[in-house]
Write an enzyme that holds these catalytic residues in place. Sequence first.
Site, short mmCIF file in Angstrom:
data_model
loop_
_atom_site.label_atom_id
_atom_site.label_comp_id
_atom_site.label_asym_id
_atom_site.label_seq_id
_atom_site.Cartn_x
_atom_site.Cartn_y
_atom_site.Cartn_z
N GLY A 47 -5.12 14.30 -6.05
CA GLY A 47 -5.97 14.36 -7.23
C GLY A 47 -6.54 15.75 -7.38
N GLY A 48 -7.58 15.87 -8.19
CA GLY A 48 -8.15 17.18 -8.45
C GLY A 48 -8.79 17.81 -7.24
N VAL A 52 -4.12 13.07 -0.06
CA VAL A 52 -4.43 12.08 0.96
C VAL A 52 -3.14 11.74 1.71
CG1 VAL A 52 -5.38 9.79 1.42
CG2 VAL A 52 -6.25 11.15 -0.49
N LYS A 67 -7.77 13.15 4.23
CA LYS A 67 -7.89 13.80 2.93
C LYS A 67 -8.04 15.30 3.16
CE LYS A 67 -10.06 11.61 -0.05
NZ LYS A 67 -11.12 10.85 -0.71
N ASP A 160 -20.72 9.22 -8.11
CA ASP A 160 -19.45 9.33 -8.84
C ASP A 160 -18.70 8.00 -8.77
OD1 ASP A 160 -17.47 10.47 -10.37
OD2 ASP A 160 -16.46 11.44 -8.69
#
Length: 967
Positions: A47-48, A52, A67, A160
């Site tokens: 992702g950004g 992972v 990660k 978040d």
Amino acid sequence: MQEGVLSDPNDIDETLTSPEGSPSAEAKSAPPTLAGRYVLGDRLGAGGAGAVYRAFDLELERQVAIKILLASATPRPPGHQVARLRREARANALLQHPNVVSIFDVGEDEALFIAMELVDGGSLLEWLREPRSREEVLRAFLGAGEGLLAAHRKGIIHRDFKPSNVLVGLDGRARVADFGLARALAGDSDEDLQVPGSPSRPSVLHDLTRTGALLGTPAYMAPEQFEGGSVDARADQYAYCLSLGEALVGEAAPRGVITADGWSQPDWDPRVWLRGAPVQPQLREAIARGLAKRPEDRLASLEPLLDALRRQLRRRRRLGRLALAMGTAALAGQALLWFASPAIPCRGFAAELEPVWSPSRRQTLAISRTAPGWSEVWRTLDQITESWLAARTQVCEATHRQGTQSEELLDVRMSCLGRWLNGLEVLLALIEERRIEASGRASEALLRLPGPASCREVELTAGPKQLVAEAEQEEVTRIQRKLDALEALYAAGLLEEGLGQARGLEARARTTEHRPTQAQVAGEIARFLQALDRSPEAKTAWSRASHLADAAGDDALRFRAAIALVDLDEPDPARESHVVERAQALALRRGGGPRQRMTLSAALSGWSFRRGDLVACGEYGEEAVALLEQTPGAPLFERLAVKEALAICLERLGARRRATAVLQAALEEARSELGPHHSRVGELQVQLSRALDFSGEQAAAEAEARRGLDTLLRSLGRSPRTARAYQALANAMFRKGDFEASVRFLLEARSIMAEVRGEASHEVGGLESSIGLSYSYLKRYEEADRYHRGAVEKLGGALGPRHPETGAAWGRLGANLSEKGDCDEAISHFRRAKDILTESHPHHARILDQIRGMGACMAQLGRWRELMPIVEDGLKLAKVRDEAPLYAALLDLLAAQTFAALGRTEKARARARAASDHLAGETGPREQRLIEEIAAWRRSSGLGRVEAGRPRTEEQPPRPSAPTAPR
């Protein structure tokens, strides 16, 4: 129709746990191993923030997820990020919840990485794209909500939350991931949050426009996050409700847009949007509350919303089973009506609350009490009665619907909730009768009542159970109701009245044969005596209550008595205490859970403080705060008390920055839950003023002291806490050099404390010591001497001759004698003070005061060689102290004068420079005077320039100032 959520085009996926995405070149080039421990396997997603990987932990021989974070995701220096991520990992490790992804490790090996629990499955976002039944959706969100609530109870905020940050395993269990990682990577914190455009921190909106920003996802952010305001658990609640609503409605909610002028919030009504959610009205209303624009309009916590979710799931299950048994959908509809009727268990509790707290009673009280602060009281009442309803329902359902609680335990917990309601009824009557005039006292009384949530934790007492004889049933019931009223009197601070009523109940309890009631009454008498500072009587009463609790088999009262006896113990440093050993044994007997250990650690912290063992005081205090995070539902009043006690230990140890941080966090917590004008907020402001004062932040200390005094005067009037506020303000005036004002405030504080605590109390002794110091600076030495000697006598009598407070008072007496010119007697007092303080702790904050005081006198007497080892000890101690610039400069000036007198020119020059460096940028009047004194001495000694020659050792330098801090 598929019951799920549409793919949201507004979801800017900055997630740390996204299962899909195109890896960047940096992620593709990940090494095969990390930190020599983790062997990387398949990439699970990207992702950004990074990628992972599945990995194998060679040390613990288990599968984990790793990660690896991209450099663009960590704009701050790597060392800073690793430290912050580790702090977040430690916080997350406390969760240990089945609905939270566990973090195992954080490290750095070319890139930052996080090792965490491996969850085979995908994100909730992906899971929702498949056809799911409504029950499956509700169950997944219930699990995620329980994980989120568990974090909130430990003070951890996600910041978040969104479907892509929830993982759903192959077992169907939802697990929330990435708690606090967005904040850790951004270097953000609650204290850092400011208004948009603040010069010390960019606005959240600005951060969102940066590449790789990790402060949250705009699509799920609460409005206050965009405005740069403080963020608490209610921001997570907003994101959770938005995610749940979309899953139920099947379409994205209206969202704002980022414009050149900021964030444009849409004008929409969540209730209208949620009409498409096929769930009970109660659940729709709870979700809508969670989506309120203003945080204060949302639910107090996620708990009521999760309760509504559970009720929806149970309703569907029961209706489904009944419809299957009856064989027709029509009969299922009849079952719906039957289950909604009030005749079934676990409904109708609001009717019990109605006579005690209702909208009409609220309105009547609000009309009669319009002074500032009373609106906070009504808000607190709304919250705790909502908590009572939730607890009443949950306790009932644990037996009648879930089957996880026995009928016997149900009776005990329902009885606890009934007694709490009785106590609240008495407290409200006291408010209505205007026996509680101040809003601060009313609000504090509500906080002191044991919270309804605590009734869910009440256990059956161990030992023999004694039934009430039929002939005594009515009398025992009446006594119990009176005991409930005593709880309200204690909470309201009506102690003498409460003690009188408790003694009356004792005579009535003796007419019965019911030992549990006799034990409870004895405990109430002991509690009132302790609160009234009648310690000898309280000890006897608690011992009697403990013996009666032994006979009644009441472990809870046994433990309360043991903790009280620890609080009342006068510890002897030469021996261990049997009351401490009994309290430790009873904590283990009750299961040794976090709550028991927290209560015990807090008591042992105070016991160690009285013993003069400040190291143990701090260690037990830190342990109590850590255990507090593992104690869900701990009342706010208790949480604040534990943190404040730790801060006092830390401040006395000299760890003033840590003390300041603890107090600032407690103050923010109090403001958030109580509002800015509550008496408890005022108390914490006063304590914070003291910590700031000793850290050298005089302007901030004075401001906090004035705010705290104003709050306490308005809410409490003349009280010991108001006296401490006057003392804090006096300290701030002392720092400014306004000694007349300092004496004036201290005398007012002494007047209040003598009136409340008595002339011989240690509080009066401490104030007299400070009064004497201020008189010394006014050169009124005879008055100062009288107050100093009175302080030594009172503190020695109340705390003991070897207590550090008594030692500090001896030092101040020495300082006054030094100013009078009687240095021989002064030096003996400084030595005595130093010895007592060193016994307490080898790095005690006040030891340097005594060294500076001895130095002033020995310098005056020309005893340089005798002074040299003392100065060198002081310089060593200063390296581990957290001294304010003024005091550090005083010590270095003393060292420079000593070295110069003994001909050690280079060392003298270095210490003189250090003294000047400490004061660079300082603007206070006392600091300016010392700067001038240092410059004058350097000129007179020939050390004004680097190339200056050796000073004339026969010339005696000016005598440095005696101890200056009113500590």
